[in-house]
Scaffold this motif. Structure first.
Motif, PDB file in Angstrom:
ATOM      1  N   GLY A  61      -3.824   7.865 -12.127  1.00 14.67           N
ATOM      2  CA  GLY A  61      -5.269   7.931 -12.259  1.00 14.67           C
ATOM      3  C   GLY A  61      -5.928   7.388 -11.004  1.00 14.67           C
ATOM      4  O   GLY A  61      -5.291   6.910 -10.054  1.00 14.67           O
ATOM      5  N   ILE A  62      -7.263   7.386 -10.997  1.00 13.47           N
ATOM      6  CA  ILE A  62      -8.010   6.904  -9.825  1.00 13.47           C
ATOM      7  C   ILE A  62      -7.833   5.399  -9.661  1.00 13.47           C
ATOM      8  O   ILE A  62      -7.684   4.902  -8.546  1.00 13.47           O
ATOM      9  CB  ILE A  62      -9.498   7.276  -9.977  1.00 13.47           C
ATOM     10  CG1 ILE A  62      -9.631   8.809  -9.950  1.00 13.47           C
ATOM     11  CG2 ILE A  62     -10.322   6.658  -8.871  1.00 13.47           C
ATOM     12  CD1 ILE A  62     -11.043   9.290 -10.191  1.00 13.47           C
ATOM     13  N   SER A  63      -7.813   4.682 -10.752  1.00 11.94           N
ATOM     14  CA  SER A  63      -7.662   3.218 -10.650  1.00 11.94           C
ATOM     15  C   SER A  63      -6.289   2.845 -10.094  1.00 11.94           C
ATOM     16  O   SER A  63      -6.178   1.938  -9.254  1.00 11.94           O
ATOM     17  CB  SER A  63      -7.887   2.566 -12.012  1.00 11.94           C
ATOM     18  OG  SER A  63      -6.941   3.052 -12.944  1.00 11.94           O
ATOM     19  N   LYS A  64      -5.248   3.548 -10.537  1.00  9.41           N
ATOM     20  CA  LYS A  64      -3.907   3.261 -10.027  1.00  9.41           C
ATOM     21  C   LYS A  64      -3.790   3.620  -8.553  1.00  9.41           C
ATOM     22  O   LYS A  64      -3.149   2.907  -7.775  1.00  9.41           O
ATOM     23  CB  LYS A  64      -2.861   4.030 -10.827  1.00  9.41           C
ATOM     24  CG  LYS A  64      -2.705   3.519 -12.248  1.00  9.41           C
ATOM     25  CD  LYS A  64      -1.644   4.307 -12.984  1.00  9.41           C
ATOM     26  CE  LYS A  64      -1.545   3.851 -14.431  1.00  9.41           C
ATOM     27  NZ  LYS A  64      -0.581   4.646 -15.184  1.00  9.41           N
TER      28      LYS A  64
ATOM     29  N   ALA B 270      -6.210   3.577  -6.350  1.00 14.77           N
ATOM     30  CA  ALA B 270      -6.941   2.566  -5.592  1.00 14.77           C
ATOM     31  C   ALA B 270      -6.112   1.289  -5.461  1.00 14.77           C
ATOM     32  O   ALA B 270      -6.080   0.661  -4.386  1.00 14.77           O
ATOM     33  CB  ALA B 270      -8.276   2.267  -6.262  1.00 14.77           C
ATOM     34  N   LEU B 271      -5.425   0.907  -6.518  1.00 15.26           N
ATOM     35  CA  LEU B 271      -4.582  -0.292  -6.491  1.00 15.26           C
ATOM     36  C   LEU B 271      -3.425  -0.105  -5.505  1.00 15.26           C
ATOM     37  O   LEU B 271      -3.130  -0.998  -4.700  1.00 15.26           O
ATOM     38  CB  LEU B 271      -4.041  -0.582  -7.893  1.00 15.26           C
ATOM     39  CG  LEU B 271      -3.153  -1.816  -8.030  1.00 15.26           C
ATOM     40  CD1 LEU B 271      -3.956  -3.080  -7.720  1.00 15.26           C
ATOM     41  CD2 LEU B 271      -2.559  -1.876  -9.395  1.00 15.26           C
TER      42      LEU B 271
END
Length: 157
Positions: free
Chosen positions: A5-8, A10-11
């Motif tokens: 996903g986008i959050s992963k 970014a991390l």
């Protein structure tokens, strides 16, 4: 493949920026992209090969079923033909007192060779020479200069 996903993403980008550093990050990203592209192409090639082998197996199975059906039809036709022949022989033997009917097949006859008696050594042209001379049929080849002289237009004075 992997569900990111986008959050992963970014991390992962933040960790990579800290670990690798901002100078080497574009080169590492390019290398990772190249490796991912190669992996995808390899997976697609494997899928295509598996699909081809499955289609080949299906075609082989279809060929076997058609061949079996053809054999079954052929055997049924031969069985029916032998039954008809047997019944015909039984019916003919009932009418004939001399025994079973002989086969009515006529042996093939070939025509005899007949000599055509052509006299190819003496044979001449089909058109007589007087006819060729009267009608202007060419009997000899003309050179280029003779052809030009023959067909040159007449001068009018």
């Amino acid at each position: 493949m992997i569900d990111l996903g986008i959050s992963k993403m970014a991390l992962i980008g933040a960790v990579a920026l800290i670990v690798i550093g901002p100078e080497k990050l574009p080169r590492v990203a390019r290398t990772v992209g190249t490796l991912l592209g190669k992996a995808q192409r390899y997976v697609n090639d494997v899928k295509a090969e598996v699909n081809r082998s499955m289609e080949l197996d299906e075609l082989r199975k279809m060929k076997d079923t058609v061949a079996n059906a053809a054999r079954d039809v052929e055997s049924s036709i031969h069985g029916a033909a032998s039954d008809v022949e047997r019944e015909f022989n039984e019916a003919a033997s009932a009418f004939d007192t001399h025994g079973p009917v002989q086969s009515l097949e006529v042996p093939p006859s070939y025509p005899e060779y007949k000599n055509p008696r052509k006299k190819w050594r003496i044979k001449q042209g089909a058109m007589p020479n007087w006819y060729k001379a009267r009608n202007g049929v060419r009997t000899r080849a003309l050179s280029g200069a003779a052809r030009v002289a023959r067909y040159r237009p007449k001068k009018f004075n």
